[in-house]
Design a protein around this motif. Structure first.
Motif, PDB file in Angstrom:
ATOM      1  N   LYS A 401       0.776  -0.633   0.074  1.00 43.04           N
ATOM      2  CA  LYS A 401       0.271  -0.342  -0.130  1.00 43.04           C
ATOM      3  C   LYS A 401       0.762   1.183  -0.073  1.00 43.04           C
ATOM      4  CE  LYS A 401      -3.998   2.210   2.106  1.00 43.04           C
ATOM      5  NZ  LYS A 401      -4.845   2.056   3.438  1.00 43.04           N
ATOM      6  N   GLU A 402       1.636   1.214   0.902  1.00 44.22           N
ATOM      7  CA  GLU A 402       2.796   2.323   0.586  1.00 44.22           C
ATOM      8  C   GLU A 402       3.885   2.571   0.141  1.00 44.22           C
ATOM      9  OE1 GLU A 402       3.300   4.951   2.790  1.00 44.22           O
ATOM     10  OE2 GLU A 402       1.393   4.408   4.029  1.00 44.22           O
ATOM     11  N   THR A 403       3.395   1.222  -1.275  1.00 41.30           N
ATOM     12  CA  THR A 403       4.337   0.936  -1.977  1.00 41.30           C
ATOM     13  C   THR A 403       3.803   2.064  -3.805  1.00 41.30           C
ATOM     14  OG1 THR A 403       5.369  -1.097  -1.732  1.00 41.30           O
ATOM     15  CG2 THR A 403       5.947  -0.057  -3.831  1.00 41.30           C
ATOM     16  N   ILE A 404       2.867   1.091  -3.670  1.00 40.72           N
ATOM     17  CA  ILE A 404       1.977   2.502  -3.967  1.00 40.72           C
ATOM     18  C   ILE A 404       1.584   3.790  -4.057  1.00 40.72           C
ATOM     19  CG2 ILE A 404      -0.233   2.129  -5.417  1.00 40.72           C
ATOM     20  CD1 ILE A 404       1.650  -0.213  -6.321  1.00 40.72           C
ATOM     21  N   LYS A 405       1.112   4.096  -2.728  1.00 42.45           N
ATOM     22  CA  LYS A 405       0.829   5.461  -2.228  1.00 42.45           C
ATOM     23  C   LYS A 405       1.881   6.403  -2.398  1.00 42.45           C
ATOM     24  CE  LYS A 405      -0.048   8.287   2.127  1.00 42.45           C
ATOM     25  NZ  LYS A 405      -0.759   8.007   3.392  1.00 42.45           N
ATOM     26  N   LEU A 406       3.545   6.298  -2.579  1.00 46.60           N
ATOM     27  CA  LEU A 406       4.731   6.817  -2.743  1.00 46.60           C
ATOM     28  C   LEU A 406       4.507   6.725  -3.608  1.00 46.60           C
ATOM     29  CD1 LEU A 406       7.357   8.320  -1.477  1.00 46.60           C
ATOM     30  CD2 LEU A 406       8.527   5.807  -1.638  1.00 46.60           C
ATOM     31  N   PHE A 407       4.939   5.883  -4.823  1.00 50.47           N
ATOM     32  CA  PHE A 407       4.857   5.774  -6.336  1.00 50.47           C
ATOM     33  C   PHE A 407       4.203   6.831  -6.456  1.00 50.47           C
ATOM     34  CE2 PHE A 407       3.628   5.271 -10.647  1.00 50.47           C
ATOM     35  CZ  PHE A 407       4.046   4.962 -11.398  1.00 50.47           C
ATOM     36  N   ARG A 408       2.546   7.060  -6.342  1.00 46.83           N
ATOM     37  CA  ARG A 408       1.663   8.299  -6.969  1.00 46.83           C
ATOM     38  C   ARG A 408       2.296   9.387  -6.478  1.00 46.83           C
ATOM     39  NH1 ARG A 408      -3.948   5.256  -4.701  1.00 46.83           N
ATOM     40  NH2 ARG A 408      -4.603   4.473  -7.009  1.00 46.83           N
ATOM     41  N   ALA A 423       8.317  -1.494 -12.279  1.00 49.56           N
ATOM     42  CA  ALA A 423       8.861  -2.413 -12.144  1.00 49.56           C
ATOM     43  C   ALA A 423       8.340  -2.937 -10.539  1.00 49.56           C
ATOM     44  CB  ALA A 423       9.893  -3.200 -12.994  1.00 49.56           C
ATOM     45  N   ILE A 424       9.111  -2.327  -9.878  1.00 48.85           N
ATOM     46  CA  ILE A 424       8.902  -2.251  -8.384  1.00 48.85           C
ATOM     47  C   ILE A 424       7.049  -2.015  -8.515  1.00 48.85           C
ATOM     48  CG2 ILE A 424       8.863  -1.690  -5.686  1.00 48.85           C
ATOM     49  CD1 ILE A 424      11.945  -0.656  -6.748  1.00 48.85           C
ATOM     50  N   ALA A 425       6.656  -1.228  -8.614  1.00 46.87           N
ATOM     51  CA  ALA A 425       5.322  -0.422  -8.609  1.00 46.87           C
ATOM     52  C   ALA A 425       4.108  -1.985  -9.361  1.00 46.87           C
ATOM     53  CB  ALA A 425       5.434   1.044  -9.305  1.00 46.87           C
ATOM     54  N   LEU A 426       4.492  -1.804 -10.413  1.00 40.34           N
ATOM     55  CA  LEU A 426       3.864  -3.057 -11.186  1.00 40.34           C
ATOM     56  C   LEU A 426       3.734  -4.366 -10.102  1.00 40.34           C
ATOM     57  CD1 LEU A 426       4.787  -3.160 -14.486  1.00 40.34           C
ATOM     58  CD2 LEU A 426       2.543  -2.703 -13.615  1.00 40.34           C
ATOM     59  N   SER A 427       4.931  -5.067  -9.486  1.00 39.83           N
ATOM     60  CA  SER A 427       5.390  -5.766  -8.805  1.00 39.83           C
ATOM     61  C   SER A 427       3.749  -5.981  -7.355  1.00 39.83           C
ATOM     62  CB  SER A 427       6.129  -6.479  -7.885  1.00 39.83           C
ATOM     63  OG  SER A 427       7.509  -6.467  -9.520  1.00 39.83           O
ATOM     64  N   PHE A 434      -4.074  -5.626  -6.523  1.00 41.73           N
ATOM     65  CA  PHE A 434      -4.874  -3.998  -6.862  1.00 41.73           C
ATOM     66  C   PHE A 434      -5.214  -3.793  -8.201  1.00 41.73           C
ATOM     67  CE2 PHE A 434      -5.026   0.358  -5.195  1.00 41.73           C
ATOM     68  CZ  PHE A 434      -5.814   0.837  -5.641  1.00 41.73           C
ATOM     69  N   LEU A 435      -6.041  -4.525  -9.075  1.00 48.66           N
ATOM     70  CA  LEU A 435      -5.933  -4.488 -10.563  1.00 48.66           C
ATOM     71  C   LEU A 435      -6.098  -2.551 -11.568  1.00 48.66           C
ATOM     72  CD1 LEU A 435      -5.256  -5.595 -13.393  1.00 48.66           C
ATOM     73  CD2 LEU A 435      -7.872  -6.174 -13.323  1.00 48.66           C
ATOM     74  N   GLU A 436      -6.898  -2.020 -10.665  1.00 44.80           N
ATOM     75  CA  GLU A 436      -7.052  -0.528 -10.523  1.00 44.80           C
ATOM     76  C   GLU A 436      -5.881  -0.419 -11.308  1.00 44.80           C
ATOM     77  OE1 GLU A 436      -9.062   2.070 -12.738  1.00 44.80           O
ATOM     78  OE2 GLU A 436     -10.121  -0.167 -12.542  1.00 44.80           O
ATOM     79  N   ALA A 437      -4.625   0.219  -9.696  1.00 48.66           N
ATOM     80  CA  ALA A 437      -3.835   0.434  -9.493  1.00 48.66           C
ATOM     81  C   ALA A 437      -2.686  -0.023 -10.639  1.00 48.66           C
ATOM     82  CB  ALA A 437      -3.718   0.875  -8.105  1.00 48.66           C
ATOM     83  N   GLY A 438      -2.795  -0.921 -11.115  1.00 44.27           N
ATOM     84  CA  GLY A 438      -1.790  -1.962 -12.376  1.00 44.27           C
ATOM     85  C   GLY A 438      -2.229  -1.184 -13.700  1.00 44.27           C
ATOM     86  N   LYS A 439      -2.961  -1.203 -13.776  1.00 43.47           N
ATOM     87  CA  LYS A 439      -3.928  -0.314 -14.925  1.00 43.47           C
ATOM     88  C   LYS A 439      -3.014   1.235 -15.053  1.00 43.47           C
ATOM     89  CE  LYS A 439      -7.755  -2.608 -15.844  1.00 43.47           C
ATOM     90  NZ  LYS A 439      -9.352  -2.924 -16.130  1.00 43.47           N
ATOM     91  N   GLN A 440      -3.225   2.160 -14.323  1.00 45.14           N
ATOM     92  CA  GLN A 440      -3.229   3.636 -13.867  1.00 45.14           C
ATOM     93  C   GLN A 440      -1.381   3.440 -14.052  1.00 45.14           C
ATOM     94  OE1 GLN A 440      -3.976   5.021 -10.202  1.00 45.14           O
ATOM     95  NE2 GLN A 440      -5.967   4.880 -10.934  1.00 45.14           N
TER      96      GLN A 440
END
Length: 776
Positions: A401-408, A423-427, A434-440
């Motif tokens: 969750k924090e990985t995606i948050k920091l990527f954003r 690559a890390i954000a996709l992993s 979390f498919l929706e975040a992956g699509k973004q």
């Protein structure tokens, strides 16, 4: 007059060698006063003098004043601009040259290659060849350097053929460049052959080959090469020593098997010997070499030796401190890393980006994410590498969750991500499902033009595979311009996760047809597919390939083979293979015990469990699930209870719901319902539906209506839409002839619109295909 001219020429050459700018200007004034500027030789020397002193303005003025410019005048100015890295002006001069000789071409090619424009340099080389010039050893050295940097071994081989054709294969300069090109491209066999053909290899030759061997993880061969260098009494300089220390550093922080541990010990001992040699040869004051020593010791986890080298440095620099901080981080000594950073501030050494990245890595490795984040937040303008370090830290600690948050947050700050970030954000998106975040993130890869990058592509395939979108994953796979083994593995794993095991096996066979060699992960995944298909025919095919490819002694592949044979019902062959394995881990033992459990061999499972205890192998929760399942299926009730009671007391493993379920199942099968109820009442997992479902199944076997009613009520309380309690309770009433009660249960199912899941059966043909016969 001739002697005066010669004396003047010698003075000019001396000024050039010593970069004596002021003295050179005095000579220039003398030449002007005496009307000697018409002499092209003096003018060309003056251009060379001013170029070497970095005064290209004066150099150009001298050039403009030459009445009759010859090719040497043009080359002098061209060389000056190239040395000053002023490639635009150099290109302009080159284009304007009325005539060019081989020196002109060599100067431009060399300048382009040295400044990272390898492809442009090779284009100039191709034009040179088309204009009929024969390359010299200087030309070829630059060209091979370019091919090596671009990893273009195919064109490098063609150029090797030209070297042989024009008779320069025994030239030392060309030979070293050729060897270095092959080494950088990973063609160590070719590099060794070039080495063997060289009449008198020098320190550059040995250093290039050692680096190539180390790059392909042939560390011991590289060390042997250095020993050969010593035996042949080849001159050892600081570059050679730094190179071999880099080889010794390769021994540290890798995934070592039983034999690699010896390699690591050998690397550290050899590094200490090289350290002694640096002292013997008088290089102990060389800062670059000392940094190499620090790097070698820290990567071999010998921080005591590293600290001694660091303490003896005449003057520590930022590189030295960075290496020490990285070493402390790798050995989980975060406090010492912080002390080193504080010492840098005290000594007035300004920290750079690498310092903070190493500090972040040190905090992350020790699990101190909070401190790492505080340090990251205090950075004014963190680079992409710093963002990657922090994002990677969250990912490694499972905090997706924090990985995606920091990527954003990185995107909001308009920091452009690189392939590692994406690559890390996709992993992380895949890890959360979390498919929706992956699509973004997929959209971000398209904007950054990384969607065809092989590293990012593997992440996209993994994301869509783990989120159940195998068609999308397959679409990305087939549109990748280049595929590596990771892409194939991601696709096969994706099919397996989506229970498309037949498709996974087909993909695996296609991978072999494309001459892509499977890894341990490939084999473990496809064996899992064979196991789920219960296809021993396909499993045996894979077993043969594993033997052929030399993975038969790999512990992870071996564990997967045991699982496959057990699930296909061939438990005897699984045990035979288990006994032949040279090394076993906890997973291997667990698979074999569980295999016995699946095939109803309870006594054998308990006996193997005791063997595992005697072997000293660490037991985990899965070990106990396997052996308790075996006890349940084979009616070894008291043995199962004894093992359950020993878990926490003797082995420090806390029982979870799966362990209790196995024992309750065995008690229920034996009709010992009172003991089962006592165990349920004292365990901390009363609200787990599996417990009550297992108990309800046992009540049907022994026609215990009262307890069955209680179990069904608990199940309906926990999940009213679960068809199992209705079906099981209805079957109990039917078996006892209580048709009204059975009808009442079925009517209740209808009223609540609960549907029973259909069953199916299938067999295996000789071809190995699984065939669905029907539903019932």
């Amino acid at each position: 007059m001739k002697s005066k001219t010669a004396h003047l020429a010698n003075l000019l050459q001396s000024c050039i060698d010593k970069k004596a700018h002021l003295s050179g200007k005095l000579i220039h004034a003398y030449i002007l006063r005496n009307g000697l500027l018409f002499n092209n030789f003096f003018s060309n020397c003056l251009i060379g003098l001013y170029s070497k002193c970095g005064n290209m303005g004066y150099a150009h003025q001298v050039f403009d004043c030459i009445p009759q410019k010859d090719v040497y005048s043009w080359n002098a100015l061209l060389g000056g601009f190239c040395k000053a890295r002023n490639l635009d002006d150099a290109h302009e001069v080159f284009v304007k040259m009325p005539e060019r000789n081989i020196v002109s071409w060599n100067t431009v090619i060399s300048a382009l290659v040295r400044n990272g424009f390898e492809r442009n340099g090779l284009d100039v080389y191709d034009t040179m060849i088309l204009e009929g010039f024969v390359p010299t050893h200087f030309t070829l050295a630059s060209v091979f350097s370019a091919y090596g940097a671009l990893l273009d071994v195919e064109h490098g081989r063609r150029c090797h053929g030209l070297v042989v054709k024009i008779g320069l294969e025994r030239n030392m300069y060309v030979g070293n460049a050729l060897l270095s090109m092959y080494a950088k491209c990973g063609c160590i066999g070719d590099a060794v052959r070039v080495f063997d053909d060289m009449p008198e290899p020098n320190e550059v030759t040995f250093t290039a080959l050692m680096s190539g061997l180390a790059r392909t993880d042939r560390v011991l061969d590289a060390l042997q090469m250095f020993r050969l260098m010593l035996r042949k009494e080849i001159h050892i300089d600081s570059v050679s020593l730094s190179s071999i220390l880099g080889v010794c550093a390769k021994g540290g922080f890798r995934e070592f098997d039983l034999y690699d541990q010896n390699d690591r010990f050998c690397c550290n001992v050899s590094g200490q010997q090289v350290h002694c040699l640096t002292i013997k040869l008088g290089f102990e004051g060389d800062l670059h070499l000392n940094n190499s020593l620090l790097d070698m010791y820290t990567k071999n986890a010998d921080m005591n030796a590293a600290e001694k080298v660091f303490a003896d440095l005449p003057k520590a620099g930022v590189v030295s401190c960075n290496v020490m901080i990285a070493g402390y981080g790798q050995t989980n000594q975060t406090e010492k890393a912080v002390e080193c950073l504080q010492r840098m501030h005290y000594l007035g050494i300004e920290a750079d980006e690498v310092t903070y990245i190493n500090m972040l890595a040190a905090c992350i490795k020790s699990g101190n994410i909070k401190t790492a984040r505080q340090m990251f937040d205090n950075m004014s303008f963190p680079s992409v590498s710093s963002w990657n370090a922090m994002i990677s830290g969250y990912f490694q600690n499972g905090n997706h969750k924090e990985t995606i948050k920091l990527f954003r947050e990185m995107q909001f700050r308009n920091v452009k991500p690189d392939r590692t970030t994406l690559a890390i954000a996709l992993s992380s998106s895949a890890g959360m499902g979390f498919l929706e975040a992956g699509k973004q993130i997929h959209a971000a890869t398209l904007r950054a033009a990384f969607h065809t990058d092989i590293y990012v592509g593997s992440g996209l395939i993994g994301l869509y595979s783990k989120c159940g979108k195998t068609e999308l994953a397959e679409h990305i796979f087939h549109n990748m311009p280049e595929l590596d083994i990771v892409c194939w593995n991601s696709m096969i794993a994706g099919f397996s996760l989506s229970s498309l095991d037949k498709e996974a096996f087909t993909f695996f066979m296609q991978m072999r047809q494309y001459e892509m060699y499977p890894t341990q992960f490939s084999y473990a995944t496809v064996l899992s597919c064979c196991a789920k298909l219960s296809s021993s025919f396909q499993g045996k095919q894979v077993h043969a390939l594993i033997t052929k490819d030399g993975y038969i002694n790999d512990v992870f592949v071996g564990s997967a083979l045991i699982d496959m044979y057990c699930k296909c019902g061939d438990v005897d062959w699984a045990r035979q293979f288990f006994n032949m394995m040279p090394a076993k881990n906890t997973v291997t033992w667990n698979e074999m015990i569980h295999g016995y459990a699946q095939n109803g061999c309870g006594d054998e499972a308990v006996a193997l469990y005791k063997e595992m205890l005697a072997s000293g192998e660490k037991l985990d929760g899965i070990t106990f699930v396997a052996v308790l399942t075996a006890c349940s299926h084979s009616g070894l009730i008291d043995t199962g209870i004894k093992i359950l009671n020993s878990m926490e007391q003797e082995h420090g493993v806390e029982p979870v719901v799966d362990h209790y379920t196995c024992v309750i199942d065995s008690l229920g099968r034996a009709g010992r319902f009172q003991e089962a109820e006592v165990l349920i009442d004292r365990m901390p997992y009363k609200d787990d539906p599996i417990i009550w479902e297992v108990l309800l199944s046992s009540c049907r076997l022994h026609a215990n209506v009262t307890l069955a009613r209680r179990a069904a009520d608990e199940l309906l309380r926990l999940n009213p839409d679960n068809p199992a309690p209705y079906v099981l309770l209805g079957n109990i009433y039917s078996s006892l002839g209580r048709w009204d009660d059975a009808r009442e249960v079925r009517d209740l199912m209808t009223d609540k619109q609960v549907a029973k899941s259909p069953g199916y059966s299938w067999i295996e043909h000789k071809s190995g295909d699984a065939c669905l016969l029907g539903e019932y």
